[in-house]
Design an enzyme around this catalytic site. Sequence first.
Site, short mmCIF file in Angstrom:
data_model
loop_
_atom_site.label_atom_id
_atom_site.label_comp_id
_atom_site.label_asym_id
_atom_site.label_seq_id
_atom_site.Cartn_x
_atom_site.Cartn_y
_atom_site.Cartn_z
N PHE A 1 0.86 -1.21 0.04
CA PHE A 1 -0.02 -0.06 -0.09
C PHE A 1 0.81 1.36 0.25
O PHE A 1 0.02 2.54 -0.09
CB PHE A 1 -0.96 0.01 1.16
CG PHE A 1 -1.92 -1.11 1.02
CD1 PHE A 1 -2.59 -1.44 0.30
CD2 PHE A 1 -1.94 -1.80 2.40
CE1 PHE A 1 -3.38 -2.39 0.00
CE2 PHE A 1 -2.95 -2.81 2.53
CZ PHE A 1 -3.61 -3.37 1.23
N GLY A 2 2.18 1.17 0.09
CA GLY A 2 2.96 2.43 0.10
C GLY A 2 4.33 2.06 -0.09
O GLY A 2 4.73 0.90 0.23
N ASP B 1 -0.02 -9.41 10.18
CA ASP B 1 0.89 -9.38 9.03
C ASP B 1 2.45 -9.48 9.88
O ASP B 1 3.39 -8.47 9.32
CB ASP B 1 0.85 -8.11 8.06
CG ASP B 1 1.43 -8.50 6.77
OD1 ASP B 1 1.71 -9.69 6.56
OD2 ASP B 1 1.72 -7.41 6.12
#
Length: 880
Positions: free
Chosen positions: A561-562, A688
């Site tokens: 996501f980044g 995660d």
Amino acid sequence: MKPVSLSFAEFRSCHLLLGIALALCFNRVSCTTNETDRLALLAFKAGISEDPFGWYGIICGRRHRRVTVLDLRSQGLFGSISPHVGNLSFLGEMWLQNNSFNQEIPPQLGQLRRLRILKFTSNSLIGEIPRNISGCSDLVLLWLGKNKLTGEIPRELGSLLKLREFALHKNNLTGSMPSSIGNLSSLEILVLRENNLSGSIPQVLGHLKNLQFISLAINAVSGTIPSSLLNLSSLIAFDAGNNQIHGTLPASIGDIPSNLGNLQNLSYLELSDNNLGGTIPSSLGNLSKLISLFLDGNNFHGPIPPPLSNCLSLNLLDLSDNNLSGAIPPQLMGLPSLAIILNLSHNHLTGFLPPKIGNLRTLTMLDISNNLLVGEIPSGLGECTSLTSLWMGGNFFHGSIPQSMRSLGGIDELDLSCNNLSGQIPEFLIVFRSLKLLNLSYNNFEGVLPCEGVFRNATGTSIIGNNKLCGGLPEFHLPNCISKSFKSRKINLVILSTSVILGVLGIALILASIYLCWLKKIVMEPVSSSRDDSCPNVSYGTLLKATDGFSSTNLIGAGSFGSVYRGVLEVSGTTVAVKVLHLVCHGALKSFNVECEALKNIRHRNLLKILTVCSDSDYQGNDFKALVYEFMDNGSLERWLHPSATSSHHNGVPRKLNFIQRINIAIGVASAVDYLHHQCHIPIIHCDLKPSNILLDSEMVAHVGDFGLAKFLIGSSFGTAANQMSSVGFRGTIGYAPPEYAMGCEVSREGDVYSYGILLLEMFTGLSPTDDTFRDNLTLHGFVAKALPDQVLEITDSPLLQERESHLSRYNPQHDIFQERLAMIYNIGVACSNEVPGRRISISGVINQLHRIREKLFALGLHGPVNSITEERINHPFLL
């Protein structure tokens, strides 16, 4: 012919003749009139190159004036043993211990038919044990320990039917114990410890009914303890410690055989540091003469059998480093004979410390640390007035330190760390003059830290983790205490202000409610509760400048996501890590919101600290979202475990994690997960855990980061995430996510434990779960499980193997601490990554076991101070 005692006059005359003969022959070697003996003594003297005291110690028989005793013990002699000693045909005793003889044992010794005592202990003799020593058929005592002998134990020695004491300890002997030992029907003492012996314990050893002491410690003996050995009704001691005995005792007799209780004369039993398992049998309570019992360092499980309290002579009991559970039997506290050690540490014992602990008035050391004990410290502990060491850390004791403990004035070491104790530190600790080590860390103590007594010793006293303490020496770095007068004025001021506060409180509450409602609508507000004051809320332009235009040279990581950039904030000069969200990616915005929510109210040493956030527009008018974190100097764990060509060196130093660093990181990550699961107001599932999400600061302390997939346990009593917080799709990273997630199960604490287990296995094998090695249904979990327990070195990361070789070369090469502890770590990782969620161990259990492993490494000299008392053993005189 047996030696005959001489009268004082005859003895003096004999030595006078000896002195004259030695002077005439430039040797001091004759008290005999026999030419053969005289020449043999001269030859023996010629083989000695250093003789600082002018050796003496020859005794002749009265009748034939032949040499019967050669007693040269502890005379600083250096040289070889002449083969001509075999000509001393009347020799009955040969005492050469505690010298520096450094050649081979001459085989001519086998000619000495009358020899009864042969003691060569503590020399530097080399080579093999001569097989024809079996010719010395009258031998009663054969001691060859503490030399450099090699080769196998000659099977011919089994013909020495009169042998009572047989000691070959601390040599380099190899091979297995010959079955011919079973012929030594008179044997009482067998000491073979600290060699390189392999194979199994021969069944015939059980035929030796007179055995009283057996020591096989620190070898490579394998297999099981033979059932026949358990019929030794005269056995006094058994030492099988530090071998590689695998499995349990024979199935026909149980894990420890029930008929072990038939050894009515047994007084010393040591089975330490093996891989024995099963439960401790109650039949041990039949050993009424048992004095010392060592079962530590094994895999025994189940409860401590209450019938042990029937061993009324027991003064030393060590059951530490096992998997024992249940309560401490109160009956055990009724053994006033326990006068040396009671060590129950590093188990899973639960319940209270029995109040009858005060019955053990003569006990010297009590260690119940690293268990799951609860309740208050019983006041009866103060009646154990002989205690010099008391270790109670790593439990769940609460309440204050009882005043009754003021009677423990002779105590040297006191460890109450890692509990939930509270109240003030009692003043009587100041007057404990013998107290050298005091550990009160990680409790809830409050008030003034004294400056006298043991509290003057900042190195011997630990009080960290007690945030309500003040004062003390500057070395403790505690805040200054507020004086009572200041407190009194402050209280008066509060009372005077109360009426004013009450007057405006209603208005303030209304305004606060309005403000909070407004605040909830602003998703991108900075995380003020955990924001560093030196890092104000930043704009897009500030971050653009801090990262040099988000330059690729400052890129330190990228995820789903980044991307993460290193930056320096211009105003404060603070180095930060900036995570820029890729808003075009599906789920990126939700990841941003979840991470903000997860991190705004949590604070832990092992969690990545968020400084602020940025919700702005870039110079093209596009939405821009970023999270600003504290910068971690040593990057991610991923880069240390799997360094690329560009990151294989750090500041010119190869990236290698040593054993202790890996354990520290593992404990740090487990502590962070435990905090998220059990200590947050709303429990959080990380979802995660993997090496790239573990960041290391300048001191190599682990920080868990990236909460973009985190879930909250709201309104659920079963440990799974609430439905309203769930999202569609697979959660986590392939290889680390538990198998149940792929089947659509809700995320859970057990899922994080699975990911942690895979992470732990990766840290010590150096293998990623997605490595090419793992195909055709082979997983990292299965790969490690298959290697346990004998092949752990074959699967271990190469830097750890290099460290092991270095350690073995400097310390004891026959006690492989690394292999033992690696096996324990792999067992933890395998247990965490079990495919069945309900069979995974708890994260708090992981922390407890890893602390045990680290403390054991410290105690054995790998790193840190040594606790000599915990490792204490009783030294039997014939092992010295």
